[in-house]
Motif scaffolding. Structure first.
Motif, PDB file in Angstrom:
ATOM      1  N   MET A  33     -29.145 -11.482  -6.847  1.00 52.82           N
ATOM      2  CA  MET A  33     -27.753 -10.132  -7.164  1.00 52.82           C
ATOM      3  C   MET A  33     -27.765  -9.362  -7.982  1.00 52.82           C
ATOM      4  N   SER A  34     -29.260  -9.685  -8.797  1.00 52.83           N
ATOM      5  CA  SER A  34     -29.657  -8.894 -10.098  1.00 52.83           C
ATOM      6  C   SER A  34     -29.108  -6.983  -9.413  1.00 52.83           C
ATOM      7  N   SER A  35     -30.224  -6.592  -8.816  1.00 54.48           N
ATOM      8  CA  SER A  35     -30.266  -4.932  -7.569  1.00 54.48           C
ATOM      9  C   SER A  35     -28.817  -4.845  -7.776  1.00 54.48           C
ATOM     10  N   GLN A  36     -28.527  -3.777  -7.794  1.00 59.97           N
ATOM     11  CA  GLN A  36     -27.401  -3.039  -7.239  1.00 59.97           C
ATOM     12  C   GLN A  36     -27.462  -2.646  -6.196  1.00 59.97           C
ATOM     13  N   PRO A  37     -26.187  -2.675  -5.355  1.00 59.27           N
ATOM     14  CA  PRO A  37     -26.449  -2.627  -4.285  1.00 59.27           C
ATOM     15  C   PRO A  37     -25.552  -0.754  -4.390  1.00 59.27           C
ATOM     16  N   SER A  38     -25.930  -0.675  -2.594  1.00 60.22           N
ATOM     17  CA  SER A  38     -25.206   0.897  -2.646  1.00 60.22           C
ATOM     18  C   SER A  38     -23.948   0.471  -2.460  1.00 60.22           C
ATOM     19  N   PRO A  39     -23.201   1.403  -3.371  1.00 54.59           N
ATOM     20  CA  PRO A  39     -21.096   1.551  -3.022  1.00 54.59           C
ATOM     21  C   PRO A  39     -20.683   1.368  -1.654  1.00 54.59           C
ATOM     22  N   ILE A  40     -19.875   0.696  -1.574  1.00 55.44           N
ATOM     23  CA  ILE A  40     -18.899   0.223  -0.242  1.00 55.44           C
ATOM     24  C   ILE A  40     -17.550   0.662  -0.846  1.00 55.44           C
ATOM     25  N   ILE A  41     -17.197   1.787  -0.265  1.00 54.42           N
ATOM     26  CA  ILE A  41     -16.197   2.710  -0.770  1.00 54.42           C
ATOM     27  C   ILE A  41     -14.841   3.098   0.715  1.00 54.42           C
ATOM     28  N   THR A  42     -14.090   2.040   0.843  1.00 56.21           N
ATOM     29  CA  THR A  42     -13.097   2.591   1.814  1.00 56.21           C
ATOM     30  C   THR A  42     -12.813   3.881   1.802  1.00 56.21           C
ATOM     31  N   PRO A  43     -12.153   4.666   2.715  1.00 57.29           N
ATOM     32  CA  PRO A  43     -11.250   5.856   2.433  1.00 57.29           C
ATOM     33  C   PRO A  43     -10.002   5.506   2.961  1.00 57.29           C
ATOM     34  N   THR A  44      -9.294   7.082   2.292  1.00 57.25           N
ATOM     35  CA  THR A  44      -7.758   6.628   2.007  1.00 57.25           C
ATOM     36  C   THR A  44      -7.516   7.029   3.843  1.00 57.25           C
ATOM     37  N   PRO A  45      -6.296   5.582   4.134  1.00 60.16           N
ATOM     38  CA  PRO A  45      -6.354   6.169   5.428  1.00 60.16           C
ATOM     39  C   PRO A  45      -4.517   7.175   6.021  1.00 60.16           C
ATOM     40  N   PRO A  46      -4.508   7.901   6.416  1.00 62.21           N
ATOM     41  CA  PRO A  46      -3.864   8.550   6.994  1.00 62.21           C
ATOM     42  C   PRO A  46      -2.360   7.706   6.409  1.00 62.21           C
ATOM     43  N   LEU A  47      -1.279   9.270   6.539  1.00 64.64           N
ATOM     44  CA  LEU A  47       0.216   8.459   5.708  1.00 64.64           C
ATOM     45  C   LEU A  47       0.831   7.647   6.423  1.00 64.64           C
ATOM     46  N   PRO A  48       0.937   7.773   7.581  1.00 64.15           N
ATOM     47  CA  PRO A  48       1.350   6.166   8.577  1.00 64.15           C
ATOM     48  C   PRO A  48       0.486   5.070   8.290  1.00 64.15           C
ATOM     49  N   THR A  49      -0.120   4.977   8.031  1.00 62.73           N
ATOM     50  CA  THR A  49      -0.653   3.893   8.638  1.00 62.73           C
ATOM     51  C   THR A  49      -0.146   3.064   6.669  1.00 62.73           C
ATOM     52  N   ARG A  50      -0.674   4.582   5.540  1.00 64.55           N
ATOM     53  CA  ARG A  50       0.230   4.012   4.092  1.00 64.55           C
ATOM     54  C   ARG A  50       1.091   3.413   4.622  1.00 64.55           C
ATOM     55  N   LEU A  51       1.800   4.184   4.990  1.00 63.01           N
ATOM     56  CA  LEU A  51       3.460   3.698   4.847  1.00 63.01           C
ATOM     57  C   LEU A  51       3.917   2.335   5.084  1.00 63.01           C
ATOM     58  N   SER A  52       3.084   1.868   6.944  1.00 61.95           N
ATOM     59  CA  SER A  52       2.848   0.764   7.614  1.00 61.95           C
ATOM     60  C   SER A  52       2.890  -1.125   7.159  1.00 61.95           C
ATOM     61  N   LEU A  53       1.376  -0.578   6.249  1.00 61.32           N
ATOM     62  CA  LEU A  53       1.294  -1.738   5.028  1.00 61.32           C
ATOM     63  C   LEU A  53       1.886  -1.763   3.932  1.00 61.32           C
ATOM     64  N   ALA A  54       2.694   0.007   3.542  1.00 59.95           N
ATOM     65  CA  ALA A  54       3.022  -0.851   2.230  1.00 59.95           C
ATOM     66  C   ALA A  54       4.089  -1.194   2.861  1.00 59.95           C
ATOM     67  N   ALA A  55       4.843  -1.409   4.389  1.00 62.83           N
ATOM     68  CA  ALA A  55       6.459  -1.747   4.502  1.00 62.83           C
ATOM     69  C   ALA A  55       6.240  -3.437   4.427  1.00 62.83           C
ATOM     70  N   GLN A  56       5.499  -3.833   5.437  1.00 57.12           N
ATOM     71  CA  GLN A  56       4.445  -4.935   5.967  1.00 57.12           C
ATOM     72  C   GLN A  56       4.685  -5.482   4.050  1.00 57.12           C
ATOM     73  N   VAL A  57       3.288  -5.085   3.029  1.00 55.30           N
ATOM     74  CA  VAL A  57       3.478  -6.229   2.032  1.00 55.30           C
ATOM     75  C   VAL A  57       4.456  -6.290   1.267  1.00 55.30           C
ATOM     76  N   TYR A  58       5.598  -5.425   1.318  1.00 58.95           N
ATOM     77  CA  TYR A  58       6.745  -5.031  -0.146  1.00 58.95           C
ATOM     78  C   TYR A  58       7.729  -6.213   1.086  1.00 58.95           C
ATOM     79  N   GLY A  59       7.755  -6.409   2.281  1.00 59.54           N
ATOM     80  CA  GLY A  59       8.250  -7.154   3.383  1.00 59.54           C
ATOM     81  C   GLY A  59       8.045  -8.808   3.296  1.00 59.54           C
ATOM     82  N   ILE A  60       6.589  -8.838   2.981  1.00 64.92           N
ATOM     83  CA  ILE A  60       5.689 -10.333   2.585  1.00 64.92           C
ATOM     84  C   ILE A  60       6.864 -10.473   1.328  1.00 64.92           C
ATOM     85  N   LYS A  61       6.415  -9.440  -0.018  1.00 67.37           N
ATOM     86  CA  LYS A  61       6.765  -9.966  -0.496  1.00 67.37           C
ATOM     87  C   LYS A  61       8.231 -10.111  -1.402  1.00 67.37           C
TER      88      LYS A  61
END
Length: 349
Positions: A1-29
Motif C-alpha cells: 500500500m505504500s507504493s504510489q498508485p496511478s491517479p484515477i480521475i473521472t472526467p466531467t460529464p456532459p451538462l445534461p448528465t450533471r443536471l440530472s444527477l443534481a436533481a436526483q441528489v437534491y431530491g433525496i436530500k
C-alpha cells in the motif's frame, strides 16, 4: 500500500448528465430532511430518551454542533474513555442526531464520554470539506478541558460514510498520537472502485422473507457524484483510505460489516491489507495483527441505523432486532474495553 498508485480521475460529464444527477441528489436530500423532521416531531418523546447531555459548538467550526453524552453514572473528577462518533448518510444527508441511540447506548452501557460530530454535507460541501470539518472538530474535542476524558483511552468510529470519514480523519498527523482505536462500521474505503465488488442483493429465505435489493444499488452513483469534485484523484488516501499506508492508522481497528452490502468487499480488502495476511477470508471472523474483522451473516447495509425503528414499532420481531443490535454494540464495547485495559500506545510509526 505504500507504493504510489496511478491517479484515477473521472472526467466531467456532459451538462445534461450533471443536471440530472443534481436533481436526483437534491431530491433525496429534500425527502430525507422531510422524513427525519416529521419523525422527530411525531416521536419526540422517543428521541428525547436518547438525547445528549448537552450540545456544544467549537470556535474552529462554530456553524457545526457536536452532541456530548456523559454517562449517568459519572462522578465528579472521574476521567473516562472517549468515543468520537461520525454519522453516515452518503456524505449528503443526515446529522449527528441520527446516531443518538448508538451514542447513548455506548455511553451508558460502557461508561464512555461520547461526542458525535457534525460536518457540512455534499454536494455544496464536497471532499475534502467533511474530512477537514471532522478532523478539526476531533482536535477541538481532544483539547476541550471541560470534558472528563482519559486521553490514553480514545477511540473513533462511524457507520458507512461515517466509517469512511473515521478512516480518513485518523490519518491526520496531528491525531497520530491521540487515537488508540477505530471502529468503522461497513465503511466506504475505495472510490477508485479497484477493490470494490458487485452489488449484493439479499435473497429470499425459505419462508419467502428476507429478500432485499442492495440498498446502495440505486444511490451509490449519486453519492459519488455529490461528494467527489471533478478532477479529483480517486486514489487520494483521504478520499479512498484503502490507499493509505498502514503506519498512519492506530494499531487497533475493528471492521464490522454486513454480508449483503456492496461496501463489504472493499472493506475486507482494506482490512486484509492492514492485517498483512493475504490468506484471510471474508466469510470468517478473525483478529490478526491488531485488525479485527467481523461480517454479520444475513445482514444488509445500514443495519445499525435502522435499529431506531424498534422504538416506534416494538413488535416481537422488532424487539428481537433490537437485541441483535445491542449484541453487536456490546461486542464493540467489550473490544474497546479490552483495548483500553491493555493501554496500548497509539501507533508511532
Amino acid at each position: 500500500m505504500s507504493s504510489q498508485p496511478s491517479p484515477i480521475i473521472t472526467p466531467t460529464p456532459p451538462l445534461p448528465t450533471r443536471l440530472s444527477l443534481a436533481a436526483q441528489v437534491y431530491g433525496i436530500k429534500a425527502i430525507a430532511a422531510t422524513v427525519l423532521g416529521a419523525t422527530r416531531v411525531f416521536w419526540r418523546s422517543t428521541y428525547n430518551k436518547f438525547a445528549p447531555t448537552y450540545t456544544k459548538r467549537y470556535p474552529i467550526r462554530p456553524m457545526l454542533e457536536c452532541r456530548v453524552f456523559i454517562p449517568k453514572s459519572y462522578k465528579t473528577n472521574q476521567k473516562l474513555p472517549l468515543y468520537i462518533d461520525i454519522h453516515g448518510g452518503g456524505f449528503t444527508i443526515g446529522d449527528p442526531q441520527f446516531d443518538d441511540k448508538v451514542c447513548h447506548y455506548l455511553c451508558n452501557k460502557f461508561g464512555y464520554v461520547v461526542v458525535s460530530l457534525q460536518y457540512r454535507l455534499a454536494p455544496s460541501n464536497p471532499f475534502p470539506i467533511p474530512v477537514d470539518d471532522c478532523t478539526e472538530l476531533a482536535l477541538a474535542v481532544l483539547s476541550d478541558p471541560d470534558l472528563p476524558v482519559d486521553h490514553s483511552k480514545v477511540a473513533m468510529g462511524g457507520c458507512s460514510a461515517g466509517g469512511g470519514l473515521t478512516l480518513s480523519v485518523s490519518q491526520d498527523p496531528r491525531l497520530k498520537s491521540k487515537i488508540m482505536a477505530l471502529v468503522p462500521f461497513y465503511p466506504v474505503t475505495d472510490f477508485s472502485y479497484k477493490f470494490t465488488g458487485d452489488f449484493r442483493d439479499k435473497p429470499a429465505a425459505a419462508d419467502g422473507k428476507g429478500a432485499a435489493t442492495d440498498g446502495l444499488r440505486n444511490s451509490m452513483h449519486l453519492f459519488d457524484w455529490a461528494y467527489i469534485p471533478y478532477g479529483q484523484d480517486r486514489t487520494d488516501p483521504r478520499l479512498s483510505p484503502i490507499y493509505a499506508d498502514a503506519a498512519v492508522f492506530p494499531k487497533k481497528i475493528y471492521f464490522l460489516t454486513a454480508q449483503y452490502d456492496y461496501l463489504c468487499e472493499e472493506a475486507f480488502n482494506m482490512a486484509k491489507k492492514l492485517a498483512g495476511d493475504n490468506s484471510l477470508t471474508e466469510d470468517a471472523d478473525w483478529d490478526v495483527n491488531g485488525v479485527r474483522w467481523e461480517r454479520l451473516p444475513d445482514e444488509v447495509h445500514a443495519f445499525i441505523e435502522t435499529a431506531w425503528k424498534t422504538e416506534f414499532f416494538p413488535e416481537a420481531e422488532g424487539e428481537l432486532w433490537k437485541k441483535e443490535i445491542e449484541a453487536v454494540l456490546g461486542r464493540v464495547g467489550a473490544w474497546l474495553d479490552e483495548v483500553f485495559a491493555h493501554n496500548h500506545e497509539p501507533n508511532s510509526g
